[in-house]
Write an enzyme that holds these catalytic residues in place. Structure first.
Site, PDB file in Angstrom:
ATOM      1  CG  ASN A 138      43.772  32.750  38.846  1.00 13.51           C
ATOM      2  OD1 ASN A 138      44.883  31.674  38.661  1.00 13.51           O
ATOM      3  ND2 ASN A 138      44.337  33.797  39.383  1.00 13.51           N
ATOM      4  NE  ARG A 187      29.204  39.349  49.512  1.00 16.79           N
ATOM      5  CZ  ARG A 187      28.711  40.440  50.116  1.00 16.79           C
ATOM      6  NH1 ARG A 187      28.965  41.795  49.795  1.00 16.79           N
ATOM      7  NH2 ARG A 187      27.719  40.352  50.963  1.00 16.79           N
ATOM      8  CG  HIS A 197      46.028  33.779  49.543  1.00 15.62           C
ATOM      9  ND1 HIS A 197      45.113  34.649  49.529  1.00 15.62           N
ATOM     10  CD2 HIS A 197      47.253  34.099  50.128  1.00 15.62           C
ATOM     11  CE1 HIS A 197      45.980  35.798  50.294  1.00 15.62           C
ATOM     12  NE2 HIS A 197      47.241  35.247  50.598  1.00 15.62           N
ATOM     13  CD  GLN A 224      54.968  29.404  38.093  1.00 16.57           C
ATOM     14  OE1 GLN A 224      54.580  28.295  38.088  1.00 16.57           O
ATOM     15  NE2 GLN A 224      55.689  29.947  36.856  1.00 16.57           N
TER      16      GLN A 224
HETATM   17  C1  GRF Z   1      44.542  36.448  42.044  1.00 16.00           C
HETATM   18  O1  GRF Z   1      45.756  37.092  42.482  1.00 16.00           O
HETATM   19  C2  GRF Z   1      44.176  35.411  43.157  1.00 16.00           C
HETATM   20  O2  GRF Z   1      45.311  34.746  43.733  1.00 16.00           O
HETATM   21  C3  GRF Z   1      43.565  36.329  44.109  1.00 16.00           C
HETATM   22  O3  GRF Z   1      42.806  37.317  43.445  1.00 16.00           O
HETATM   23  C4  GRF Z   1      43.266  37.422  42.176  1.00 16.00           C
HETATM   24  C5  GRF Z   1      42.292  37.117  41.118  1.00 16.00           C
HETATM   25  O4  GRF Z   1      42.986  37.742  39.848  1.00 16.00           O
HETATM   26  N1  GRF Z   1      42.489  35.420  45.013  1.00 16.00           N
HETATM   27  P1  GRF Z   1      42.156  37.297  38.709  1.00 16.00           P
HETATM   28  O5  GRF Z   1      40.713  37.816  38.730  1.00 16.00           O
HETATM   29  O6  GRF Z   1      42.129  35.755  38.470  1.00 16.00           O
HETATM   30  O7  GRF Z   1      42.837  37.775  37.510  1.00 16.00           O
END
Ligand code: GRF
Length: 196
Positions: free
Chosen positions: A15, A93, A111, A175
């Site tokens: 992300n 955390r 999330h 998504q």
């Molecule tokens: C994602 O699924 C996000 O929604 C959740 O933790 C995961 C993180 O994945 N909070 P990345 O480190 O962004 O690949």
């Protein structure tokens, strides 16, 4: 001036990567200035550096059980770079009320579920087990409780017959990578910057 954004991660950072790449477009209304991890081995730190973004670790261990002291150290790094918006992106955390209050209205989280459904961990397996027809992801403002706070946007995907946890997670993640940059852009346009 564009708002200055920091992204907090603990792991893979996909992300974060999506946010950084979106923000590299000239007309994107925010600038990513820092990626920060509580884990020095987080893969995302290297990915961020390769994309030309400053990336640092602030490990929790030296602070022992004092979570607020750890967060004060993180906050000092954010303030030193004049960060205005914080994006949590797989930051694993729980935050103390001190940090949450300090960033009220300017801290986002993503999330992997359609909140208020399935806060917490293992969201994809739980959505399959519950027989949900739809699943997805949520970007929300961070408030006191875990995976709570005003929802800024959601993206939906179908749960398909025979879905595995991995297949559903991948469909949701695609998504997430679209939703988070879109919502950060929206918030950035709204935030009025202090006169400089
Ligand atoms: C994602 O699924 C996000 O929604 C959740 O933790 C995961 C993180 O994945 N909070 P990345 O480190 O962004 O690949």
């Amino acid at each position: 001036m564009k708002p200055r954004v920091a992204i907090l991660i603990s792991g893979r950072g996909s992300n974060m990567e999506a946010l950084v790449k979106a923000a590299q477009a000239r007309d994107y209304p925010a600038e990513v200035v820092l990626v920060l991890s509580n884990k020095s081995e987080a893969m995302g730190l290297e990915i961020a550096r390769k994309l030309g973004i400053e990336a640092i670790a602030v490990p929790a261990r030296p602070f022992g059980k004092d979570r607020e002291a750890h967060e004060r150290a993180i906050d000092a790094q954010l303030r030193a770079r004049n960060v205005q918006i914080v994006c949590l992106a797989g930051y694993m955390r729980l935050l103390t009320p001190w940090l949450v209050q300090r960033w009220t209205g300017r801290m986002l989280n993503i999330h992997p579920s359609l909140l208020p459904n399935f806060p917490g961990l293992d969201t994809h397996a739980r959505a399959i087990a519950a027989g949900e027809a739809e699943h997805g992801c949520t970007v929300h403002l961070v408030t006191g409780g875990m995976d709570e706070g005003p929802v800024l946007g959601q993206a939906r995907v179908p749960v398909l017959p025979g879905d595995t946890e991995a297949a559903l997670a991948a469909r949701v993640l695609a998504q997430e990578h679209r939703l988070y940059p879109a919502i950060l852009a929206e918030l950035s346009r709204k935030i009025s910057l202090p006169a400089s």
